[in-house]
Write a protein that holds these residues in place. Structure first.
Motif, PDB file in Angstrom:
ATOM      1  N   GLY A  96       1.021  -1.155  -0.115  1.00 24.53           N
ATOM      2  CA  GLY A  96       0.001  -0.020   0.115  1.00 24.53           C
ATOM      3  C   GLY A  96       0.884   1.249  -0.067  1.00 24.53           C
ATOM      4  N   THR A  97       1.955   1.428   0.756  1.00 24.97           N
ATOM      5  CA  THR A  97       2.849   2.249   0.699  1.00 24.97           C
ATOM      6  C   THR A  97       3.441   2.618  -0.760  1.00 24.97           C
ATOM      7  N   ALA A  98       3.837   1.466  -1.246  1.00 30.30           N
ATOM      8  CA  ALA A  98       4.611   1.633  -2.551  1.00 30.30           C
ATOM      9  C   ALA A  98       3.447   2.121  -3.838  1.00 30.30           C
ATOM     10  N   TYR A  99       2.320   1.730  -3.291  1.00 32.90           N
ATOM     11  CA  TYR A  99       1.105   2.120  -4.391  1.00 32.90           C
ATOM     12  C   TYR A  99       0.964   3.784  -4.202  1.00 32.90           C
ATOM     13  N   TYR A 100       1.057   4.190  -2.848  1.00 35.44           N
ATOM     14  CA  TYR A 100       0.774   5.556  -2.560  1.00 35.44           C
ATOM     15  C   TYR A 100       1.857   6.450  -3.270  1.00 35.44           C
ATOM     16  N   PHE A 101       3.154   5.945  -3.180  1.00 34.31           N
ATOM     17  CA  PHE A 101       4.102   6.722  -3.903  1.00 34.31           C
ATOM     18  C   PHE A 101       3.893   6.509  -5.360  1.00 34.31           C
ATOM     19  N   PHE A 102       3.692   5.664  -5.913  1.00 33.90           N
ATOM     20  CA  PHE A 102       3.390   5.584  -7.177  1.00 33.90           C
ATOM     21  C   PHE A 102       2.319   6.729  -7.704  1.00 33.90           C
ATOM     22  N   LEU A 103       1.140   6.788  -6.962  1.00 32.34           N
ATOM     23  CA  LEU A 103       0.209   7.624  -7.100  1.00 32.34           C
ATOM     24  C   LEU A 103       0.834   8.992  -7.128  1.00 32.34           C
ATOM     25  N   LYS A 104       1.567   9.154  -5.874  1.00 26.63           N
ATOM     26  CA  LYS A 104       2.099  10.550  -5.795  1.00 26.63           C
ATOM     27  C   LYS A 104       3.008  11.021  -6.844  1.00 26.63           C
ATOM     28  N   ASN A 105       3.754  10.198  -7.299  1.00 27.84           N
ATOM     29  CA  ASN A 105       4.833  10.553  -8.351  1.00 27.84           C
ATOM     30  C   ASN A 105       4.092  10.612  -9.755  1.00 27.84           C
ATOM     31  N   SER A 106       3.023  10.041  -9.812  1.00 31.39           N
ATOM     32  CA  SER A 106       2.469  10.158 -11.101  1.00 31.39           C
ATOM     33  C   SER A 106       1.367  11.338 -11.017  1.00 31.39           C
ATOM     34  N   GLY A 107       1.187  12.293 -10.045  1.00 32.66           N
ATOM     35  CA  GLY A 107       0.438  13.408  -9.880  1.00 32.66           C
ATOM     36  C   GLY A 107      -1.035  13.144  -9.662  1.00 32.66           C
TER      37      GLY A 107
END
Length: 435
Positions: free
Chosen positions: A127-138
């Protein structure tokens, strides 16, 4: 299959189990459309539209589209599967866990509790990894100050809670429903993507009708995909019922005036003895690179090549997929069958395999048969799993959400569930000695 379900519906106890399983599936699909807060849904849909051919698109298929929409169940059942793999491997490697697994029902409960804790930990990491993916993707709405921290905690906890809830649903199906909980949830997610696959195949066919000079090949390739899809289903059903029968002869035993034994029978060994679990485990392992990819912003150099190599349409992915399926098939064979124990049971019951001496030669013979049968079943699963990847590379029909893995899981789970229903019906309708 439909007759089995119809007959099972007439039995009150089985009807309750079927309704309970259906209720869990409905709850799972409802959670798959409940969005996590503080995200820009339109930006996310644009990003995931181009990710069908990547490992992220494959994860989205296993979750029934929940991953692409960043819903409550976006992580799916994958953390629980990975946790089960880790605990099963550690049970073989660590003596205390091995002793715990041999303690009967109490030991199994302890192993299940450990598996749950590991699942929550893996769900938190993913879930943390997915959050960073969403954050990095704007995709996240708040990226600065306290609002960013608060929204990050809420999003990660929502994903982790969704993982724990799916795990609980699977266990409830095991206890009060019909079929294997993990498999049923995966089945529900894959079936939910069937209309998307039909739409994708139709889009290729309609493209051929609109501009035949550019896409005329899809007049052949699109119908051929449907034919191969049906053929693969038939082959899976055929192989699922295939078995190697080892002949066994029981010696006659005279007790007073009665003669016991003397009959000839066989020892059945299924070709696909491990079912769909090798495919599920292999796909869960190969989803790890996509999780790592979420932590990295715009990878370049080595990491870009690394993640491109793990694209679901790449040759490295196909090779690793094939090897992992074979490895997990043999792993499950060693868990389910113990040739030494089987040979000892035969000798204790005065049973022998014709032409094979009892004891160690019998165990070695059974071990050779198990190895050959497991190899045939593993190669079958691997070929069916990578066949759509090869077909997509040859025809250019990439991005189809219904691959070989999906078909194996879908058909395998349906057959296993129907067999479990039939066995429960037989238990309730056996003929007594007065009939």
């Amino acid at each position: 299959m439909f007759n089995t379900l119809k007959n099972a519906w007439k039995i009150p106890d089985l009807r309750k189990k079927l309704l309970f399983t259906l209720l869990i599936i409905i709850a799972f699909r409802f959670g798959s459309v409940v969005p996590v807060p503080f995200l820009d849904a339109s930006a996310l849909s644009e990003i995931m539209a181009s990710a069908n051919e990547t490992a992220l698109g494959y994860v989205n298929m296993l979750t029934g589209g929940a991953f692409a929409n960043a819903t409550l169940f976006a992580m799916g059942i994958t953390p629980y599967i990975n946790s089960s793999i880790i605990i099963q491997v550690l049970t073989v490697a660590i003596p205390p866990l091995e002793r715990m697994a041999k303690e009967g029902e109490e030991g199994r409960r302890k192993i299940a509790a450990i598996t749950r804790y590991v699942t929550v930990a893996l769900g938190l990491i993913q879930g943390t990894a997915y959050y960073f993916f969403l954050k990095n993707s704007g995709v996240t709405l708040y990226n600065e100050g306290f609002s960013a921290v608060f929204s990050a905690v809420i999003i990660i906890l929502a994903f982790t809670a969704g993982t724990a809830l799916i795990m609980w649903m699977g266990e409830q199906i095991n206890q009060k429903g019909v079929g294997n909980g993990i498999s049923i949830i995966l089945f529900a997610g894959i079936v939910a993507r069937l209309p998307v696959t039909v739409g994708q195949v139709w889009s290729y066919f309609s493209a051929a009708m609109q501009s035949p000079e550019s896409y005329s090949q899809y007049f052949v390739f699109a119908p051929l995909f449907v034919i191969l899809f049906l053929a693969v289903i038939w082959v899976i059903v055929f192989m699922n019922d295939s078995e190697r029968r080892i002949p066994v002869q029981y010696a006659k035993k005279v007790v007073g005036r009665k003669v016991y034994g003397g009959q000839s029978t066989f020892l059945p060994i299924k070709v696909t003895m491990s079912g769909v679990m090798p495919v599920i485990f292999a796909s869960a392992i190969l989803s790890i690179p996509s999780t790592i990819r979420m932590f990295i912003t715009n990878p370049s150099g080595f990491w870009e090549g690394f993640f491109n190599a793990f694209s679901t349409s790449g040759w490295l992915y196909s090779v690793l997929y094939l090897l992992l399926i074979i490895m997990f098939a043999y792993f499950y064979m060693t868990i389910q069958y113990n040739p030494i124990e089987m040979a000892n049971n035969l000798r204790a019951n005065n049973g022998t395999i014709p032409g094979i001496r009892p004891g160690r030669p019998t165990a070695e013979f059974i071990s050779k048969i198990l190895s050959k049968v497991t190899l045939i079943g593993a190669i079958f699963l691997a070929v069916v799993a990578i066949l759509p990847i090869i077909y997509g590379n040859l025809t250019g029909m990439h991005g189809l959400t219904m691959g070989g893995t999906s078909v194996i899981i879908m058909v395998g789970v349906a057959l296993e569930t129907v067999k479990q229903i039939e066995s429960q019906m037989m238990m309730r309708h056996y003929k007594g000695f007065l009939d």
